[in-house]
Design a protein around this motif. Structure first.
Motif, PDB file in Angstrom:
ATOM      1  N   ARG A  58       0.866  -1.186   0.000  1.00 29.96           N
ATOM      2  CA  ARG A  58       0.000   0.000   0.000  1.00 29.96           C
ATOM      3  C   ARG A  58       0.899   1.232   0.000  1.00 29.96           C
ATOM      4  O   ARG A  58       1.692   1.435   0.912  1.00 29.96           O
ATOM      5  CB  ARG A  58      -0.908   0.007   1.229  1.00 29.96           C
ATOM      6  CG  ARG A  58      -1.839   1.208   1.291  1.00 29.96           C
ATOM      7  CD  ARG A  58      -2.731   1.127   2.508  1.00 29.96           C
ATOM      8  NE  ARG A  58      -3.681   0.050   2.396  1.00 29.96           N
ATOM      9  CZ  ARG A  58      -4.796   0.126   1.667  1.00 29.96           C
ATOM     10  NH1 ARG A  58      -5.073   1.216   0.984  1.00 29.96           N
ATOM     11  NH2 ARG A  58      -5.630  -0.895   1.621  1.00 29.96           N
ATOM     12  N   LEU A  59       0.765   2.057  -1.051  1.00 34.80           N
ATOM     13  CA  LEU A  59       1.616   3.231  -1.202  1.00 34.80           C
ATOM     14  C   LEU A  59       0.865   4.498  -0.825  1.00 34.80           C
ATOM     15  O   LEU A  59      -0.277   4.705  -1.235  1.00 34.80           O
ATOM     16  CB  LEU A  59       2.103   3.358  -2.657  1.00 34.80           C
ATOM     17  CG  LEU A  59       2.974   2.227  -3.201  1.00 34.80           C
ATOM     18  CD1 LEU A  59       3.316   2.495  -4.664  1.00 34.80           C
ATOM     19  CD2 LEU A  59       4.230   2.075  -2.376  1.00 34.80           C
ATOM     20  N   THR A  60       1.490   5.344  -0.025  1.00 36.86           N
ATOM     21  CA  THR A  60       0.983   6.679   0.261  1.00 36.86           C
ATOM     22  C   THR A  60       1.641   7.654  -0.706  1.00 36.86           C
ATOM     23  O   THR A  60       2.655   7.329  -1.341  1.00 36.86           O
ATOM     24  CB  THR A  60       1.320   7.100   1.702  1.00 36.86           C
ATOM     25  OG1 THR A  60       2.747   7.211   1.817  1.00 36.86           O
ATOM     26  CG2 THR A  60       0.794   6.077   2.703  1.00 36.86           C
ATOM     27  N   PRO A  61       1.106   8.869  -0.836  1.00 33.98           N
ATOM     28  CA  PRO A  61       1.773   9.856  -1.689  1.00 33.98           C
ATOM     29  C   PRO A  61       3.228  10.085  -1.305  1.00 33.98           C
ATOM     30  O   PRO A  61       4.088  10.256  -2.176  1.00 33.98           O
ATOM     31  CB  PRO A  61       0.924  11.121  -1.474  1.00 33.98           C
ATOM     32  CG  PRO A  61      -0.442  10.589  -1.179  1.00 33.98           C
ATOM     33  CD  PRO A  61      -0.199   9.349  -0.359  1.00 33.98           C
ATOM     34  N   GLU A  62       3.525  10.071   0.012  1.00 36.77           N
ATOM     35  CA  GLU A  62       4.909  10.279   0.442  1.00 36.77           C
ATOM     36  C   GLU A  62       5.812   9.139  -0.029  1.00 36.77           C
ATOM     37  O   GLU A  62       6.951   9.354  -0.434  1.00 36.77           O
ATOM     38  CB  GLU A  62       4.967  10.402   1.971  1.00 36.77           C
ATOM     39  CG  GLU A  62       4.339  11.674   2.528  1.00 36.77           C
ATOM     40  CD  GLU A  62       2.821  11.676   2.448  1.00 36.77           C
ATOM     41  OE1 GLU A  62       2.221  10.579   2.317  1.00 36.77           O
ATOM     42  OE2 GLU A  62       2.228  12.772   2.499  1.00 36.77           O
ATOM     43  N   GLN A  63       5.296   7.921   0.022  1.00 33.62           N
ATOM     44  CA  GLN A  63       6.080   6.784  -0.446  1.00 33.62           C
ATOM     45  C   GLN A  63       6.300   6.825  -1.947  1.00 33.62           C
ATOM     46  O   GLN A  63       7.355   6.442  -2.442  1.00 33.62           O
ATOM     47  CB  GLN A  63       5.384   5.479  -0.045  1.00 33.62           C
ATOM     48  CG  GLN A  63       5.438   5.192   1.448  1.00 33.62           C
ATOM     49  CD  GLN A  63       4.564   4.024   1.833  1.00 33.62           C
ATOM     50  OE1 GLN A  63       3.480   3.828   1.286  1.00 33.62           O
ATOM     51  NE2 GLN A  63       5.021   3.238   2.799  1.00 33.62           N
ATOM     52  N   VAL A  64       5.298   7.300  -2.656  1.00 35.13           N
ATOM     53  CA  VAL A  64       5.459   7.434  -4.110  1.00 35.13           C
ATOM     54  C   VAL A  64       6.579   8.407  -4.416  1.00 35.13           C
ATOM     55  O   VAL A  64       7.432   8.161  -5.279  1.00 35.13           O
ATOM     56  CB  VAL A  64       4.136   7.902  -4.758  1.00 35.13           C
ATOM     57  CG1 VAL A  64       4.367   8.279  -6.223  1.00 35.13           C
ATOM     58  CG2 VAL A  64       3.092   6.813  -4.658  1.00 35.13           C
ATOM     59  N   ARG A  65       6.605   9.548  -3.700  1.00 41.18           N
ATOM     60  CA  ARG A  65       7.665  10.530  -3.918  1.00 41.18           C
ATOM     61  C   ARG A  65       9.032   9.923  -3.601  1.00 41.18           C
ATOM     62  O   ARG A  65      10.004  10.118  -4.338  1.00 41.18           O
ATOM     63  CB  ARG A  65       7.430  11.764  -3.033  1.00 41.18           C
ATOM     64  CG  ARG A  65       6.214  12.589  -3.409  1.00 41.18           C
ATOM     65  CD  ARG A  65       6.181  13.891  -2.621  1.00 41.18           C
ATOM     66  NE  ARG A  65       4.973  14.639  -2.882  1.00 41.18           N
ATOM     67  CZ  ARG A  65       3.894  14.608  -2.112  1.00 41.18           C
ATOM     68  NH1 ARG A  65       3.882  13.855  -1.033  1.00 41.18           N
ATOM     69  NH2 ARG A  65       2.831  15.323  -2.420  1.00 41.18           N
ATOM     70  N   ALA A  66       9.103   9.183  -2.476  1.00 44.29           N
ATOM     71  CA  ALA A  66      10.387   8.609  -2.076  1.00 44.29           C
ATOM     72  C   ALA A  66      10.873   7.581  -3.090  1.00 44.29           C
ATOM     73  O   ALA A  66      12.054   7.553  -3.447  1.00 44.29           O
ATOM     74  CB  ALA A  66      10.261   7.961  -0.696  1.00 44.29           C
ATOM     75  N   GLU A  67       9.965   6.734  -3.575  1.00 43.04           N
ATOM     76  CA  GLU A  67      10.365   5.712  -4.536  1.00 43.04           C
ATOM     77  C   GLU A  67      10.772   6.340  -5.861  1.00 43.04           C
ATOM     78  O   GLU A  67      11.721   5.901  -6.503  1.00 43.04           O
ATOM     79  CB  GLU A  67       9.230   4.721  -4.751  1.00 43.04           C
ATOM     80  CG  GLU A  67       8.995   3.824  -3.557  1.00 43.04           C
ATOM     81  CD  GLU A  67       8.236   2.563  -3.928  1.00 43.04           C
ATOM     82  OE1 GLU A  67       7.942   2.379  -5.133  1.00 43.04           O
ATOM     83  OE2 GLU A  67       7.951   1.768  -3.021  1.00 43.04           O
TER      84      GLU A  67
END
Length: 237
Positions: A58-67
């Motif tokens: 499950r990806l959050t917007p913050e995780q998307v940015r980090a990835e």
């Protein structure tokens, strides 16, 4: 009336997605629907399928940015175009589900529209986060439909996006009531979903960004499954 087209689109998406689509197709009707119901505006997330042998994430917007920041290979034109266009595509789906919240006649149609809105609103936030991360590193993606971070100020030409309803069709939907509304909503949403499956299959084949690939795989599997449910619902109304 869309059964043959939907089967062809689902076959195309399945071929392009390979093992990842198979994983989501098997789990989408259970854990996927539970995750959709749990998503909120305060915690926008989307389920991303894992690679073979790995669990979904499950990806959050913050995780998307980090990835996105960790990618060594820059997203290509297909990746950026898909995200920019799919934001607009999803936003139109939410326009239709808003109408269904007020005018849906049959309970199954109202519940379907709620599930669509619950799934696609968080996906919009994840896609916006990805596009913002891309723009921070590469500059505004003006050629792909985004002007800085002001995504709501821009709308693609509808002709560029498969499945988009025309302004006339949306006006007809807004004026419809009762069973007529339900049938028209299902007709437009089936075509809309088919368009999303087509767009997702194309970026899976042509894009290079892993996050975009995961998101497109989820969208293709989820919406192809919903097309089948909507076709059955349309026959029963």
């Amino acid at each position: 009336m869309h059964r043959h087209t939907a089967r062809s689109l689902r076959a195309t998406a399945a071929t392009a997605c390979a093992t990842a689509v198979a994983v989501i197709a098997l789990t989408g009707c259970t854990s996927g629907e539970t995750a959709e119901a749990a998503a909120t505006e305060e915690e926008a997330t989307v389920i991303a399928p894992g690679r073979p042998g790995e669990d979904s994430r499950r990806l959050t917007p913050e995780q998307v940015r980090a990835e996105a920041a960790e990618r060594h290979e820059a997203p290509n034109e297909a990746d950026v175009e898909y995200i920019a266009m799919m934001i607009v595509h999803h936003e139109q789906a939410l326009e239709m589900t808003d109408l269904a919240a007020d005018h849906a006649h049959a309970d199954p149609v109202e519940r379907l529209s709620t599930r669509i809105a619950t799934a696609q609103a968080p996906e919009i936030e994840v896609m916006r986060a990805w596009l913002e991360s891309y723009e921070e590193e590469h500059g505004p993606a003006a050629d792909h439909g985004a002007h800085g971070s002001d995504h709501d100020a821009h709308r693609h030409d509808h002709a560029e996006m498969p499945g988009m309803a025309s302004p006339r069709q949306l006006a007809e939907l807004a004026d419809a009531r009762g069973t007529e509304f339900d049938q028209l909503f299902l007709e437009l949403m089936i075509v809309h979903h088919e368009g999303a499956v087509t767009m997702s299959a194309e970026v899976i084949a042509e894009g290079v960004d892993i996050t975009v690939n995961e998101l497109a795989t989820e969208i293709a599997a989820q919406q192809a499954a919903e097309v089948g449910r909507m076709e059955q619902m349309s026959e029963e109304i």
